[in-house]
Design an enzyme around this catalytic site. Structure first.
Site, PDB file in Angstrom:
ATOM      1  N   ASP A   4       0.834  -1.196   0.000  1.00 48.01           N
ATOM      2  CA  ASP A   4       0.000   0.000   0.000  1.00 48.01           C
ATOM      3  C   ASP A   4       0.877   1.258   0.000  1.00 48.01           C
ATOM      4  OD1 ASP A   4      -2.299   1.478   0.067  1.00 48.01           O
ATOM      5  OD2 ASP A   4      -2.587   1.343   2.227  1.00 48.01           O
TER       6      ASP A   4
ATOM      7  N   CYS B 103     -16.309  -9.462 -13.535  1.00 45.07           N
ATOM      8  CA  CYS B 103     -17.531  -8.728 -13.187  1.00 45.07           C
ATOM      9  C   CYS B 103     -18.692  -9.036 -14.124  1.00 45.07           C
ATOM     10  CB  CYS B 103     -17.282  -7.224 -13.215  1.00 45.07           C
ATOM     11  SG  CYS B 103     -16.229  -6.660 -11.875  1.00 45.07           S
TER      12      CYS B 103
ATOM     13  N   CYS C  39     -23.005   1.994  -3.798  1.00 48.59           N
ATOM     14  CA  CYS C  39     -22.153   3.043  -3.220  1.00 48.59           C
ATOM     15  C   CYS C  39     -23.013   4.264  -2.828  1.00 48.59           C
ATOM     16  CB  CYS C  39     -21.061   3.455  -4.209  1.00 48.59           C
ATOM     17  SG  CYS C  39     -20.055   4.793  -3.535  1.00 48.59           S
TER      18      CYS C  39
ATOM     19  N   CYS D 208     -14.745   1.929   4.626  1.00 49.11           N
ATOM     20  CA  CYS D 208     -16.083   1.532   4.160  1.00 49.11           C
ATOM     21  C   CYS D 208     -15.938   0.211   3.400  1.00 49.11           C
ATOM     22  CB  CYS D 208     -16.633   2.621   3.237  1.00 49.11           C
ATOM     23  SG  CYS D 208     -18.071   2.143   2.265  1.00 49.11           S
TER      24      CYS D 208
ATOM     25  N   CYS E 144     -20.387  -7.561  -3.187  1.00 56.85           N
ATOM     26  CA  CYS E 144     -19.770  -8.257  -4.320  1.00 56.85           C
ATOM     27  C   CYS E 144     -19.973  -9.774  -4.207  1.00 56.85           C
ATOM     28  CB  CYS E 144     -18.275  -7.928  -4.380  1.00 56.85           C
ATOM     29  SG  CYS E 144     -17.435  -8.788  -5.721  1.00 56.85           S
TER      30      CYS E 144
HETATM   31  S1  SF4 Z   1     -19.974  -6.213  -7.185  1.00 54.97           S
HETATM   32 FE1  SF4 Z   1     -18.081  -7.355  -7.596  1.00 54.97          FE
HETATM   33  S2  SF4 Z   1     -18.544  -8.574  -9.410  1.00 54.97           S
HETATM   34 FE2  SF4 Z   1     -20.133  -7.017  -9.247  1.00 54.97          FE
HETATM   35  S3  SF4 Z   1     -19.369  -5.349 -10.528  1.00 54.97           S
HETATM   36 FE3  SF4 Z   1     -18.710  -4.904  -8.456  1.00 54.97          FE
HETATM   37  S4  SF4 Z   1     -16.658  -5.783  -8.311  1.00 54.97           S
HETATM   38 FE4  SF4 Z   1     -17.631  -6.673 -10.115  1.00 54.97          FE
HETATM   39  S1  SF4 Z   2     -15.587   2.157  -0.272  1.00 51.53           S
HETATM   40 FE1  SF4 Z   2     -17.719   2.828   0.079  1.00 51.53          FE
HETATM   41  S2  SF4 Z   2     -17.770   4.951  -0.604  1.00 51.53           S
HETATM   42 FE2  SF4 Z   2     -15.896   4.062  -1.429  1.00 51.53          FE
HETATM   43  S3  SF4 Z   2     -16.460   3.352  -3.460  1.00 51.53           S
HETATM   44 FE3  SF4 Z   2     -16.810   1.617  -2.078  1.00 51.53          FE
HETATM   45  S4  SF4 Z   2     -18.963   1.795  -1.444  1.00 51.53           S
HETATM   46 FE4  SF4 Z   2     -18.362   3.742  -2.343  1.00 51.53          FE
END
Ligand code: SF4
Ligand code: SF4
Length: 327
Positions: free
Chosen positions: A145, A200, A210, A253, A260
């Protein structure tokens, strides 16, 4: 600097580079890493326009350091003298226990234990020392990181997985609750095939979930809107449009990873040094709300918790945003 002799293929027909590569992977597994792959150290030319555009659009928020060392980010040979190989490892950080479901104040799972930078770096140093024993002195640096390394891109190059629309690295059959770390070394070992599968497909769950619309395009995060940035990296008070949108997250978060499907079967990690510290398993909302400066220091600073990346004042502001979202 001593260099590798170049003996001929062994009895199994494997070249010395292949033998070294598989020895590195075995050692990485013995150290408790959950995946390890290798890539040839070269310039990541195809990522240049992507990074360039992300920076020009200001999606790095107030993280000015992200704009530094542009050339080094793209070429590991500028970071480590004579670099030939980028070794990428992944470490599961999905905790064995979680905050109670009733917890109003939530902390990203990666932060339950001690600061992972130290944990990862210790193990990466051991991997580098193993390579020294095996191949002789080599130039190397370890990263986790760390700003100048595009680690998810290197993980893709090393065949570990693919970047999801939430910009996290997804490891097939394992998910995305993983830390990444790298040893960039002058040793030449056999590289893996870059990962090329899209994991995905037509899924958009993370983008839909989000709360701040921080995922502005598949794989592209506007950090200035991301709760993780707002509650950790942003040193100032969280700005108005986002104060009521943090959904109870007071440090990081996990929303876009929780939804996912690749994380549906996430298994708990086995790393003793990442065991959850007691505030993350025991504290009630009352404990968080009434945490004094002294208690913050005792519970987080003195225990080497990942939460020590913020100070008491920032925690208080994050808690007040979580409360605003409940009104
Ligand atoms: S939730 Fe996971 S599989 Fe679905 S679009 Fe987002 S990263 Fe890709
Ligand atoms: S960590 Fe939380 S705020 Fe950031 S992109 Fe993912 S869902 Fe959105």
């Amino acid at each position: 600097m001593r260099t590798n002799n170049q003996p001929t293929n062994n009895r199994r027909g494997r070249s010395p580079r292949q033998t070294l590569s598989s020895a590195i992977k075995s050692k990485a597994a013995a150290l408790g890493f959950d995946a390890c792959g290798l890539a040839r150290a070269s310039a990541l030319e195809e990522y240049k326009p992507v990074l360039d555009q992300w920076l020009k659009q200001g999606y790095h928020g107030k993280m000015a350091y992200m704009a530094n060392h542009f050339a080094k980010r793209l070429d590991p040979r500028l970071l480590t003298e004579g670099a030939k190989t980028v070794i990428v490892v992944a470490q599961n950080h999905y905790p064995p226990v979680h905050q109670p479901a009733s917890a109003g104040y939530k902390v990203a799972r990666y932060a339950y234990g001690k600061d992972y930078h130290m944990v990862m770096k210790n193990k990466l140093q051991k991997l580098a020392a193993f390579i020294t024993d095996l191949a002789g002195e080599h130039s190397y640096r370890v990263f986790t990181d760390s700003a100048p390394v595009l680690e998810r891109s290197w993980a893709v190059e090393a065949g570990l997985g693919n970047t999801g629309k939430n910009a996290c690295l997804i490891l097939p059959r394992k998910g995305s609750f993983y830390f990444l770390g790298e040893v960039i070394t002058s040793v030449e070992a056999e590289p893996d095939t870059p990962f090329s599968k899209d994991l995905c497909g037509s899924c958009t769950r993370c983008m839909d979930a989000c709360p701040t619309s921080a995922i502005v395009a598949p794989g592209k995060i506007d950090a200035g809107k991301c709760i993780s940035y707002l509650t950790i990296e942003l040193k100032d008070r969280i700005p108005e449009p986002f104060r009521a949108k943090t959904r109870g997250w007071i440090f990081g978060c996990d929303i876009c990873q929780e939804v996912c499907p690749h994380n549906r079967h996430a298994l708990p990690h086995q790393e003793k040094d990442l065991e959850p510290l007691n505030p993350f398993t025991d504290w009630t909302d009352h404990n968080w709300r009434t945490c004094t400066k002294e208690e913050f220091s005792r519970s987080f600073k003195q225990t080497g918790s990942a939460l020590s990346r913020i100070n008491h004042e920032k925690l208080a502001d994050n808690i007040s945003c979580a409360d605003e979202g409940c009104r």
